[in-house]
Design an enzyme around this catalytic site. Structure first.
Site, PDB file in Angstrom:
ATOM      1  N   CYS A  91      12.067  -5.497   2.957  1.00 10.59           N
ATOM      2  CA  CYS A  91      13.372  -5.426   2.297  1.00 10.59           C
ATOM      3  C   CYS A  91      13.863  -6.824   1.920  1.00 10.59           C
ATOM      4  O   CYS A  91      13.737  -7.762   2.691  1.00 10.59           O
ATOM      5  CB  CYS A  91      14.369  -4.664   3.160  1.00 10.59           C
ATOM      6  SG  CYS A  91      15.669  -5.643   3.874  1.00 10.59           S
ATOM      7  N   GLU A  92      14.366  -6.935   0.720  1.00  8.67           N
ATOM      8  CA  GLU A  92      14.743  -8.256   0.231  1.00  8.67           C
ATOM      9  C   GLU A  92      16.079  -8.736   0.787  1.00  8.67           C
ATOM     10  O   GLU A  92      16.440  -9.884   0.619  1.00  8.67           O
ATOM     11  CB  GLU A  92      14.744  -8.299  -1.302  1.00  8.67           C
ATOM     12  CG  GLU A  92      15.847  -7.513  -1.976  1.00  8.67           C
ATOM     13  CD  GLU A  92      15.695  -7.546  -3.493  1.00  8.67           C
ATOM     14  OE1 GLU A  92      14.569  -7.703  -3.976  1.00  8.67           O
ATOM     15  OE2 GLU A  92      16.715  -7.397  -4.186  1.00  8.67           O
ATOM     16  N   HIS A  93      16.801  -7.876   1.472  1.00 11.05           N
ATOM     17  CA  HIS A  93      18.081  -8.299   2.041  1.00 11.05           C
ATOM     18  C   HIS A  93      17.938  -8.857   3.453  1.00 11.05           C
ATOM     19  O   HIS A  93      18.685  -9.736   3.843  1.00 11.05           O
ATOM     20  CB  HIS A  93      19.070  -7.126   2.040  1.00 11.05           C
ATOM     21  CG  HIS A  93      19.377  -6.630   0.662  1.00 11.05           C
ATOM     22  ND1 HIS A  93      19.622  -5.314   0.377  1.00 11.05           N
ATOM     23  CD2 HIS A  93      19.456  -7.302  -0.520  1.00 11.05           C
ATOM     24  CE1 HIS A  93      19.851  -5.180  -0.926  1.00 11.05           C
ATOM     25  NE2 HIS A  93      19.741  -6.372  -1.492  1.00 11.05           N
ATOM     26  N   HIS A  94      16.987  -8.312   4.230  1.00 12.38           N
ATOM     27  CA  HIS A  94      16.839  -8.749   5.624  1.00 12.38           C
ATOM     28  C   HIS A  94      15.426  -9.230   5.925  1.00 12.38           C
ATOM     29  O   HIS A  94      15.146  -9.634   7.048  1.00 12.38           O
ATOM     30  CB  HIS A  94      17.186  -7.605   6.579  1.00 12.38           C
ATOM     31  CG  HIS A  94      18.563  -7.051   6.375  1.00 12.38           C
ATOM     32  ND1 HIS A  94      18.826  -5.993   5.540  1.00 12.38           N
ATOM     33  CD2 HIS A  94      19.759  -7.446   6.883  1.00 12.38           C
ATOM     34  CE1 HIS A  94      20.121  -5.747   5.538  1.00 12.38           C
ATOM     35  NE2 HIS A  94      20.719  -6.605   6.344  1.00 12.38           N
ATOM     36  N   GLN A 132      14.070  -0.253  -2.242  1.00 15.34           N
ATOM     37  CA  GLN A 132      13.256   0.942  -2.496  1.00 15.34           C
ATOM     38  C   GLN A 132      13.485   1.517  -3.889  1.00 15.34           C
ATOM     39  O   GLN A 132      12.561   2.001  -4.538  1.00 15.34           O
ATOM     40  CB  GLN A 132      13.556   1.993  -1.412  1.00 15.34           C
ATOM     41  CG  GLN A 132      12.634   3.205  -1.506  1.00 15.34           C
ATOM     42  CD  GLN A 132      12.856   4.193  -0.384  1.00 15.34           C
ATOM     43  OE1 GLN A 132      13.146   3.794   0.746  1.00 15.34           O
ATOM     44  NE2 GLN A 132      12.748   5.476  -0.666  1.00 15.34           N
ATOM     45  N   HIS A 160      13.558   2.144   6.820  1.00 16.12           N
ATOM     46  CA  HIS A 160      13.906   0.726   6.658  1.00 16.12           C
ATOM     47  C   HIS A 160      14.250   0.141   8.013  1.00 16.12           C
ATOM     48  O   HIS A 160      15.243   0.539   8.621  1.00 16.12           O
ATOM     49  CB  HIS A 160      15.094   0.586   5.705  1.00 16.12           C
ATOM     50  CG  HIS A 160      14.776   0.966   4.296  1.00 16.12           C
ATOM     51  ND1 HIS A 160      14.907   0.104   3.242  1.00 16.12           N
ATOM     52  CD2 HIS A 160      14.297   2.120   3.782  1.00 16.12           C
ATOM     53  CE1 HIS A 160      14.535   0.713   2.117  1.00 16.12           C
ATOM     54  NE2 HIS A 160      14.165   1.944   2.425  1.00 16.12           N
ATOM     55  N   CYS A 162      15.521  -2.527   8.741  1.00 18.01           N
ATOM     56  CA  CYS A 162      16.827  -3.205   8.795  1.00 18.01           C
ATOM     57  C   CYS A 162      17.938  -2.224   9.152  1.00 18.01           C
ATOM     58  O   CYS A 162      19.017  -2.639   9.544  1.00 18.01           O
ATOM     59  CB  CYS A 162      17.127  -3.941   7.493  1.00 18.01           C
ATOM     60  SG  CYS A 162      17.155  -2.901   6.036  1.00 18.01           S
TER      61      CYS A 162
HETATM   62 ZN    ZN Z   1      17.470  -4.576   4.553  1.00 18.39          ZN
END
Ligand code: ZN
Length: 208
Positions: A91-94, A132, A160, A162
């Protein structure tokens, strides 16, 4: 095509391996540990090597993967479905793992592509920093644009980490996304046929 080709990334100055290893040491200290203790001594080296696998997609060209097609198909024009392709993304956020499965289907128009190539197109986009929704669209759009079939469908079911191991802590939660193009979008019968072939999402047989 709505993905940024790897070439954009390559124009950014890439850090040296030493710089990357030093960044890992910083994160180890940020976690509260001592990068100089014995058990962590080679960790920065291992992590930077592991990144080459986790993010191998930046080196892959998904369009090139689909160039070789086969036209001797005896007029076969029904759904081709590759089910349960293992998904390992990030995941590109976490920067936490996204683990799940992908179903890829298309309705051939005079030619087919090797099925392993479909799985590799999934990897080419999965092995990058992702969300996703974008991953789902990229796989479908690329297959649709390059093969020009009568329809393309991609369904992604994933967990996910995260949200399973941090944040709201909801293990067992899976997210399902789909992108339907051509006949899968326009023709309810074709769409129903596909969904029956895919079956109900089964979340018990992968863990994230
Ligand atoms: Zn994430």
């Amino acid at each position: 095509m709505d993905f940024e080709p790897a070439v954009n990334v390559k124009t950014l100055a890439r850090p040296t391996r030493e710089e990357a290893e030093s960044a890992v040491r910083t994160l180890l200290r940020w976690a509260g540990d001592n990068p100089d203790r014995e058990g962590l001594h080679d960790t920065p080296k291992r992590v930077t090597r592991a990144y080459a696998e986790f993010f191998a997609g930046y080196e892959m060209d998904p369009i090139a993967l689909l160039q070789r097609t086969f036209e001797e198909v005896e007029g076969y024009d029904e759904i081709v479905l590759l089910r349960d392709i293992r998904l390992e993304s990030c995941c590109e956020h976490h920067m936490a793992p996204i683990i799940g499965r992908v179903h890829v289907a298309y309705l051939p128009h005079r030619r087919v592509v090797g099925i392993s190539k479909l799985a590799r197109v999934v990897d080419a986009f999965a092995k990058r920093l992702q969300i996703q929704e974008k991953l789902t669209a990229q796989i479908a759009n690329t297959i649709n644009d390059v093969l020009q079939p009568r329809g393309t469908a991609v369904i992604v079911e994933a967990s996910h980490q995260c949200m399973t191991t941090r944040g709201v802590h909801k293990p067992g939660t899976t997210m399902v996304t789909s992108r339907m193009l051509g006949a899968f979008r326009d023709d309810p019968t074709t769409r129903r046929e596909l969904l029956a072939m895919v079956g109900q999402p089964r979340s018990e047989s992968f863990s994230g």
